[in-house]
Design a protein around this motif. Structure first.
Motif, PDB file in Angstrom:
ATOM      1  N   SER A  91     -59.349  55.920  -8.424  1.00 47.96           N
ATOM      2  CA  SER A  91     -59.934  54.666  -7.959  1.00 47.96           C
ATOM      3  C   SER A  91     -61.444  54.681  -8.154  1.00 47.96           C
ATOM      4  N   ILE A  92     -61.986  53.479  -8.428  1.00 46.71           N
ATOM      5  CA  ILE A  92     -63.420  53.291  -8.620  1.00 46.71           C
ATOM      6  C   ILE A  92     -63.855  52.147  -7.710  1.00 46.71           C
ATOM      7  N   GLY A  93     -64.819  52.388  -6.845  1.00 44.57           N
ATOM      8  CA  GLY A  93     -65.299  51.365  -5.928  1.00 44.57           C
ATOM      9  C   GLY A  93     -66.749  51.018  -6.202  1.00 44.57           C
ATOM     10  N   LEU A  94     -67.089  49.749  -5.988  1.00 43.16           N
ATOM     11  CA  LEU A  94     -68.456  49.276  -6.225  1.00 43.16           C
ATOM     12  C   LEU A  94     -68.971  48.529  -5.001  1.00 43.16           C
ATOM     13  N   GLY A  95     -70.183  48.871  -4.592  1.00 43.80           N
ATOM     14  CA  GLY A  95     -70.869  48.089  -3.570  1.00 43.80           C
ATOM     15  C   GLY A  95     -70.608  48.534  -2.149  1.00 43.80           C
ATOM     16  N   ALA A  96     -71.118  47.723  -1.219  1.00 43.30           N
ATOM     17  CA  ALA A  96     -71.093  48.088   0.199  1.00 43.30           C
ATOM     18  C   ALA A  96     -69.877  47.537   0.931  1.00 43.30           C
ATOM     19  N   GLU A  97     -69.108  46.678   0.293  1.00 46.41           N
ATOM     20  CA  GLU A  97     -67.994  46.034   0.994  1.00 46.41           C
ATOM     21  C   GLU A  97     -66.668  46.771   0.830  1.00 46.41           C
ATOM     22  N   ILE A  98     -66.642  47.829   0.052  1.00 46.27           N
ATOM     23  CA  ILE A  98     -65.396  48.569  -0.168  1.00 46.27           C
ATOM     24  C   ILE A  98     -65.060  49.423   1.053  1.00 46.27           C
ATOM     25  N   ASP A  99     -63.793  49.755   1.180  1.00 40.69           N
ATOM     26  CA  ASP A  99     -63.334  50.690   2.211  1.00 40.69           C
ATOM     27  C   ASP A  99     -63.089  52.026   1.513  1.00 40.69           C
ATOM     28  N   THR A 100     -64.033  52.935   1.634  1.00 43.09           N
ATOM     29  CA  THR A 100     -63.938  54.196   0.889  1.00 43.09           C
ATOM     30  C   THR A 100     -62.740  55.038   1.324  1.00 43.09           C
ATOM     31  N   ASP A 101     -62.361  54.949   2.599  1.00 46.05           N
ATOM     32  CA  ASP A 101     -61.205  55.725   3.065  1.00 46.05           C
ATOM     33  C   ASP A 101     -59.928  55.242   2.373  1.00 46.05           C
ATOM     34  N   VAL A 102     -59.755  53.927   2.303  1.00 49.00           N
ATOM     35  CA  VAL A 102     -58.569  53.370   1.655  1.00 49.00           C
ATOM     36  C   VAL A 102     -58.565  53.697   0.170  1.00 49.00           C
ATOM     37  N   LEU A 103     -59.697  53.542  -0.492  1.00 44.88           N
ATOM     38  CA  LEU A 103     -59.764  53.816  -1.930  1.00 44.88           C
ATOM     39  C   LEU A 103     -59.551  55.293  -2.227  1.00 44.88           C
ATOM     40  N   THR A 104     -59.958  56.149  -1.319  1.00 43.47           N
ATOM     41  CA  THR A 104     -59.710  57.572  -1.508  1.00 43.47           C
ATOM     42  C   THR A 104     -58.221  57.880  -1.433  1.00 43.47           C
ATOM     43  N   GLU A 105     -57.509  57.174  -0.541  1.00 41.17           N
ATOM     44  CA  GLU A 105     -56.056  57.367  -0.471  1.00 41.17           C
ATOM     45  C   GLU A 105     -55.349  56.770  -1.684  1.00 41.17           C
ATOM     46  N   ILE A 106     -55.838  55.636  -2.161  1.00 39.25           N
ATOM     47  CA  ILE A 106     -55.262  55.041  -3.371  1.00 39.25           C
ATOM     48  C   ILE A 106     -55.523  55.960  -4.567  1.00 39.25           C
ATOM     49  N   GLY A 107     -56.742  56.433  -4.695  1.00 37.89           N
ATOM     50  CA  GLY A 107     -57.101  57.355  -5.779  1.00 37.89           C
ATOM     51  C   GLY A 107     -56.870  58.787  -5.349  1.00 37.89           C
ATOM     52  N   LYS A 108     -55.621  59.134  -5.102  1.00 42.04           N
ATOM     53  CA  LYS A 108     -55.320  60.450  -4.525  1.00 42.04           C
ATOM     54  C   LYS A 108     -55.668  61.594  -5.475  1.00 42.04           C
ATOM     55  N   THR A 109     -55.729  61.318  -6.781  1.00 44.71           N
ATOM     56  CA  THR A 109     -56.150  62.355  -7.729  1.00 44.71           C
ATOM     57  C   THR A 109     -57.658  62.499  -7.731  1.00 44.71           C
ATOM     58  N   SER A 110     -58.357  61.348  -7.775  1.00 44.00           N
ATOM     59  CA  SER A 110     -59.822  61.381  -7.727  1.00 44.00           C
ATOM     60  C   SER A 110     -60.347  59.974  -7.458  1.00 44.00           C
ATOM     61  N   SER A 111     -61.436  59.886  -6.706  1.00 48.11           N
ATOM     62  CA  SER A 111     -62.083  58.606  -6.406  1.00 48.11           C
ATOM     63  C   SER A 111     -63.581  58.748  -6.581  1.00 48.11           C
ATOM     64  N   VAL A 112     -64.211  57.689  -7.097  1.00 47.20           N
ATOM     65  CA  VAL A 112     -65.666  57.678  -7.239  1.00 47.20           C
ATOM     66  C   VAL A 112     -66.190  56.321  -6.796  1.00 47.20           C
TER      67      VAL A 112
END
Length: 371
Positions: free
Chosen positions: A279-300
């Protein structure tokens, strides 16, 4: 006292390893982590098992996960496997001279080393039995289209350049989808090995592509996983082993609320073991915890659009490493017809790290003439 503790720890780990092997013996399939006992063994040993103690090898720093194995007359043995370190990080770029082959026949007390040169050992192109696909999923909701579309297009084209081989290979393919607020994962470019076609599709994205300014993030996760599962099933029908990566970009959270968060995360957790999630997230409105779970292999995560290309590049290198950490290792065995089943061990060395895996093969019909 310290030595005593270390010995106790080794005994415990050895007992766990025995249980792990027994569990593998009753499992099936070619997924590289069909068995997940959280033993810090990378993606598991697949169809292999730990090597016999008689070889006296050091503890493994690298994990060889056997995906498939087969023999071809007059005497070739082929092993298809993935290499990672014990933290699960893929190890690409290995060559045949980094491997040592050990065989043990019915008259051998332990394994004998087989010369890689005399056995014509080689790393062969794995495209004949392996295909890898990338499902790239882009958030094209209104917030992206209105403020960071050009940066996203540049970052995506860079991603394509890094992931797709310089020379077109049918075994490496990518598809691009996008989502907004609709209950639909829109196809931008179907699965293809043509890098120029993919780049052209991204270039053609305009700021009026979407008719729904909302964000159906969880729906996109569920639908993309279904697509990756279908791609793997299709590769199996074509007698190839498949691996797939889902790479999802977003600049926000789910706003459409069509699907529950738990349903999306469960979809990722329960997905085929040969699907990696980034998973790749941009900006201040993302939920990093959720994106980290979605990108279980790697998140940035990128804090602003100026960082977007570098962030996409970070993930692209990880996706590429994952795809290139699969190997088809082949050699000509000196065993001949009548020797029955023989044990085989493969050891790899990469710098100061080493790892090994054990399996077996049947030499029925084997004779000279293999090259």
């Amino acid at each position: 006292m310290l030595n005593s503790k270390l010995m106790k720890m080794k005994n415990v780990l050895k007992a766990i390893s025995i249980c792990f092997v027994l569990f593998i013996a009753i499992s099936c399939g070619n997924a590289d982590d069909d068995v997940n006992l959280n033993l810090n063994l990378g993606d598991g040993l697949g169809k292999g098992k730990p090597v016999d103690d008689c070889l006296g090898l050091d503890e493994s720093d690298l994990v060889l996960s056997i995906q498939d194995e087969f023999t071809t007359l007059p005497g070739k043995v082929s092993i298809f496997f993935k290499v990672s370190d014990t933290d699960g990080k893929p190890v690409p770029g290995l060559t045949a001279d980094q491997f040592t082959i050990y065989e043990q026949g019915r008259n051998d007390a332990c394994f004998n080393t087989i010369s890689t040169s005399e056995s014509f050992a080689r790393i062969s192109p794995n495209s004949q039995i392996f295909s890898t696909s990338t499902i790239l999923v882009l958030d094209l909701s209104n917030s992206v289209l209105s403020s960071s579309l050009e940066e996203l297009k540049l970052a995506t084209i860079s991603f394509i350049d890094n992931v797709m081989p310089a020379t077109t290979q049918e075994s490496f393919k990518m598809a691009i989808y996008w989502f907004d607020g609709e209950d639909k994962l829109h196809l931008l470019n179907e699965l293809t090995s043509n890098k120029q076609e993919l780049t052209g599709s991204v270039d053609a994205i305009t700021d009026d592509i979407s008719n729904d300014p909302s964000t159906d993030l969880y729906g996109a996760v569920i639908k993309a996983t279904n697509i990756a599962e279908d791609v793997l099933k299709q590769s199996t029908k074509n007698n190839t082993i498949g691996a797939s990566s889902v790479v999802l970009f977003t600049d926000g959270t789910d706003q459409a609320s069509r699907y529950e968060k738990d349903a999306a995360l469960k979809k990722v957790t329960d997905a085929n073991a040969n699907i990696s999630f980034f998973s790749i997230g941009l900006g201040a409105e993302i939920d990093t915890d959720v994106l980290t779970e979605i990108g279980k292999t790697s998140s940035v995560f990128a804090s602003n659009k100026e960082e977007l290309e570098n962030t996409f590049n970070d993930i692209s290198f990880k996706v590429s490493e994952q795809a290139n950490s699969f190997y088809l290792f082949e050699y000509c065995s000196p065993k001949r017809d009548g020797s029955g089943e023989n044990n085989l061990a493969i050891q790899v060395r990469n710098g100061n790290k080493q790892g090994a895996v054990q399996t077996k093969f049947n030499a029925s019909g084997f004779k000279g003439g293999c090259n």
